[in-house]
Motif scaffolding. Structure first.
Motif, PDB file in Angstrom:
ATOM      1  N   ALA A 185       0.770  -1.100   0.003  1.00 41.72           N
ATOM      2  CA  ALA A 185       0.055  -0.104   0.072  1.00 41.72           C
ATOM      3  C   ALA A 185       0.909   1.279   0.107  1.00 41.72           C
ATOM      4  O   ALA A 185       0.511   2.145  -0.720  1.00 41.72           O
ATOM      5  CB  ALA A 185      -0.882  -0.146   1.238  1.00 41.72           C
ATOM      6  N   ALA A 186       1.891   1.218   0.626  1.00 41.18           N
ATOM      7  CA  ALA A 186       2.805   2.338   1.023  1.00 41.18           C
ATOM      8  C   ALA A 186       3.438   2.626  -0.513  1.00 41.18           C
ATOM      9  O   ALA A 186       3.585   3.954  -1.105  1.00 41.18           O
ATOM     10  CB  ALA A 186       3.856   2.248   1.852  1.00 41.18           C
ATOM     11  N   ARG A 187       3.856   1.622  -1.116  1.00 37.12           N
ATOM     12  CA  ARG A 187       4.650   1.510  -2.399  1.00 37.12           C
ATOM     13  C   ARG A 187       3.501   2.302  -3.655  1.00 37.12           C
ATOM     14  O   ARG A 187       3.787   3.013  -4.464  1.00 37.12           O
ATOM     15  CB  ARG A 187       5.131   0.386  -2.845  1.00 37.12           C
ATOM     16  CG  ARG A 187       6.247  -0.256  -2.204  1.00 37.12           C
ATOM     17  CD  ARG A 187       7.153  -1.208  -2.745  1.00 37.12           C
ATOM     18  NE  ARG A 187       6.351  -2.285  -3.156  1.00 37.12           N
ATOM     19  CZ  ARG A 187       6.525  -3.308  -2.174  1.00 37.12           C
ATOM     20  NH1 ARG A 187       7.258  -3.385  -1.051  1.00 37.12           N
ATOM     21  NH2 ARG A 187       5.725  -4.493  -2.472  1.00 37.12           N
ATOM     22  N   ILE A 188       2.322   1.869  -3.461  1.00 33.67           N
ATOM     23  CA  ILE A 188       1.263   2.280  -4.335  1.00 33.67           C
ATOM     24  C   ILE A 188       1.339   3.594  -4.254  1.00 33.67           C
ATOM     25  O   ILE A 188       0.882   4.472  -5.195  1.00 33.67           O
ATOM     26  CB  ILE A 188       0.022   1.589  -4.207  1.00 33.67           C
ATOM     27  CG1 ILE A 188       0.269   0.021  -4.695  1.00 33.67           C
ATOM     28  CG2 ILE A 188      -1.183   2.276  -4.919  1.00 33.67           C
ATOM     29  CD1 ILE A 188      -1.026  -0.979  -4.575  1.00 33.67           C
ATOM     30  N   ALA A 189       0.673   4.216  -2.870  1.00 33.63           N
ATOM     31  CA  ALA A 189       0.669   5.500  -2.450  1.00 33.63           C
ATOM     32  C   ALA A 189       1.909   6.349  -3.205  1.00 33.63           C
ATOM     33  O   ALA A 189       1.549   7.509  -3.750  1.00 33.63           O
ATOM     34  CB  ALA A 189       0.664   5.774  -1.161  1.00 33.63           C
ATOM     35  N   GLY A 190       3.268   5.838  -2.994  1.00 31.00           N
ATOM     36  CA  GLY A 190       4.309   6.624  -3.523  1.00 31.00           C
ATOM     37  C   GLY A 190       4.448   6.603  -4.882  1.00 31.00           C
ATOM     38  O   GLY A 190       4.773   7.699  -5.539  1.00 31.00           O
ATOM     39  N   ALA A 191       3.925   5.432  -5.630  1.00 28.22           N
ATOM     40  CA  ALA A 191       3.949   5.517  -7.137  1.00 28.22           C
ATOM     41  C   ALA A 191       2.822   6.481  -7.623  1.00 28.22           C
ATOM     42  O   ALA A 191       2.915   7.380  -8.532  1.00 28.22           O
ATOM     43  CB  ALA A 191       3.697   4.143  -7.839  1.00 28.22           C
ATOM     44  N   GLN A 192       1.792   6.665  -6.900  1.00 25.79           N
ATOM     45  CA  GLN A 192       0.642   7.697  -7.123  1.00 25.79           C
ATOM     46  C   GLN A 192       1.268   9.316  -6.945  1.00 25.79           C
ATOM     47  O   GLN A 192       1.035  10.060  -8.040  1.00 25.79           O
ATOM     48  CB  GLN A 192      -0.563   7.496  -6.310  1.00 25.79           C
ATOM     49  CG  GLN A 192      -1.224   6.107  -6.851  1.00 25.79           C
ATOM     50  CD  GLN A 192      -2.382   5.873  -5.754  1.00 25.79           C
ATOM     51  OE1 GLN A 192      -2.228   6.090  -4.458  1.00 25.79           O
ATOM     52  NE2 GLN A 192      -3.283   5.020  -6.004  1.00 25.79           N
ATOM     53  N   LEU A 193       2.039   9.287  -6.008  1.00 21.04           N
ATOM     54  CA  LEU A 193       2.459  10.720  -5.792  1.00 21.04           C
ATOM     55  C   LEU A 193       3.457  11.067  -6.994  1.00 21.04           C
ATOM     56  O   LEU A 193       3.577  12.292  -7.452  1.00 21.04           O
ATOM     57  CB  LEU A 193       3.088  10.918  -4.398  1.00 21.04           C
ATOM     58  CG  LEU A 193       2.070  10.776  -3.209  1.00 21.04           C
ATOM     59  CD1 LEU A 193       2.946  10.923  -1.815  1.00 21.04           C
ATOM     60  CD2 LEU A 193       1.067  11.952  -3.348  1.00 21.04           C
ATOM     61  N   LEU A 194       4.408  10.102  -7.409  1.00 19.70           N
ATOM     62  CA  LEU A 194       5.374  10.532  -8.506  1.00 19.70           C
ATOM     63  C   LEU A 194       4.673  10.682  -9.779  1.00 19.70           C
ATOM     64  O   LEU A 194       5.045  11.715 -10.313  1.00 19.70           O
ATOM     65  CB  LEU A 194       6.442   9.117  -8.539  1.00 19.70           C
ATOM     66  CG  LEU A 194       7.309   9.008  -7.619  1.00 19.70           C
ATOM     67  CD1 LEU A 194       7.987   7.508  -7.739  1.00 19.70           C
ATOM     68  CD2 LEU A 194       8.400  10.068  -7.579  1.00 19.70           C
ATOM     69  N   ALA A 195       3.351   9.904 -10.168  1.00 24.85           N
ATOM     70  CA  ALA A 195       3.040   9.983 -11.166  1.00 24.85           C
ATOM     71  C   ALA A 195       2.168  11.298 -11.363  1.00 24.85           C
ATOM     72  O   ALA A 195       2.060  12.091 -12.222  1.00 24.85           O
ATOM     73  CB  ALA A 195       2.006   8.887 -11.403  1.00 24.85           C
TER      74      ALA A 195
END
Length: 220
Positions: free
Chosen positions: A180-190
């Motif tokens: 979940a944390a990695r997905i959130a991080g990916a969303q922020l980057l995108a």
């Protein structure tokens, strides 16, 4: 001097400089000559010949996993030739080799993204561009490529999150196994790229905090 060249022809070369030294020195000279010849052929737009010479130069280097400047230059130039020759698969593979050695290499990441775009892989191409734009939002080639990828794939914004999540999974430490944390991080980057750079409206999914991808992260 100890370890230096023999002072007379009567001295045994092998006793002072082992045969491996001469093999390495010869290969190094061959590599340098091939690299310089490749640069000249590149300037003449003889990209097929240049590619062969850069390959020869790369293969003449000592086989090691270390990111030496010489190896990086050979791989980068070889990949550039492949792009000029419209051979994106080879270009992408060479750029991946470079990024595995030096993840912060911007030339390799940009070229790989362009090659992946040519291979009709917009999400993978966009992931490379998002990473680049996270470090330099003014990189025109990355902005243009990201726009083209968005035009090519309507679902790009969600697809690129999946690609970036995989990147974050590769850089996660053993105690950071939180999907979940990695997905959130990916969303922020995108979202930083799509909203701040392209000027698109934010998505509802890109909320909260997540891990940030720094320039020093291993993002091959």
């Amino acid at each position: 001097a100890p370890g230096g060249p023999p002072n007379s022809y009567s001295a045994s070369l092998g006793a002072v400089w082992p045969p491996a030294f001469f093999c390495h020195a010869t290969r190094s000279m061959v590599g340098v000559a091939a690299f310089l010849a490749g640069v000249l052929r590149w300037r003449d737009s003889a990209f097929t010949e240049a590619a062969a010479l850069f390959q020869q130069a790369a293969e003449a280097l000592p086989q090691t996993d270390e990111a030496t400047p010489e190896r990086i230059k050979c791989l980068n130039n070889w990949a550039a030739c492949m792009i000029k020759l419209d051979r994106p698969k080879e270009a992408a593979d060479l750029c991946t080799q470079t990024l595995e050695l030096e993840p912060s290499n911007k030339k390799a990441r940009l070229r790989r993204g362009l090659a992946l775009e040519a291979l009709q892989l917009p999400a993978k191409a966009a992931a490379d561009m998002v990473i680049l734009l996270g470090e330099d939002a003014t990189l025109v080639q990355a902005v243009d490529c990201l726009r083209r990828c968005l035009d090519q794939s309507p679902s790009l914004r969600s697809d690129v999150v999946g690609e970036l999540t995989a990147v974050l999974a590769r850089v996660a430490t053993e105690d950071e196994d939180k999907t979940a944390a990695r997905i959130a991080g990916a969303q922020l980057l995108a979202e930083k790229a799509f909203v701040e750079v392209l000027g698109l409206p934010p998505t509802q999914e890109a909320q909260g905090e997540g891990p940030q991808l720094t320039s020093g992260a291993q993002v091959a």
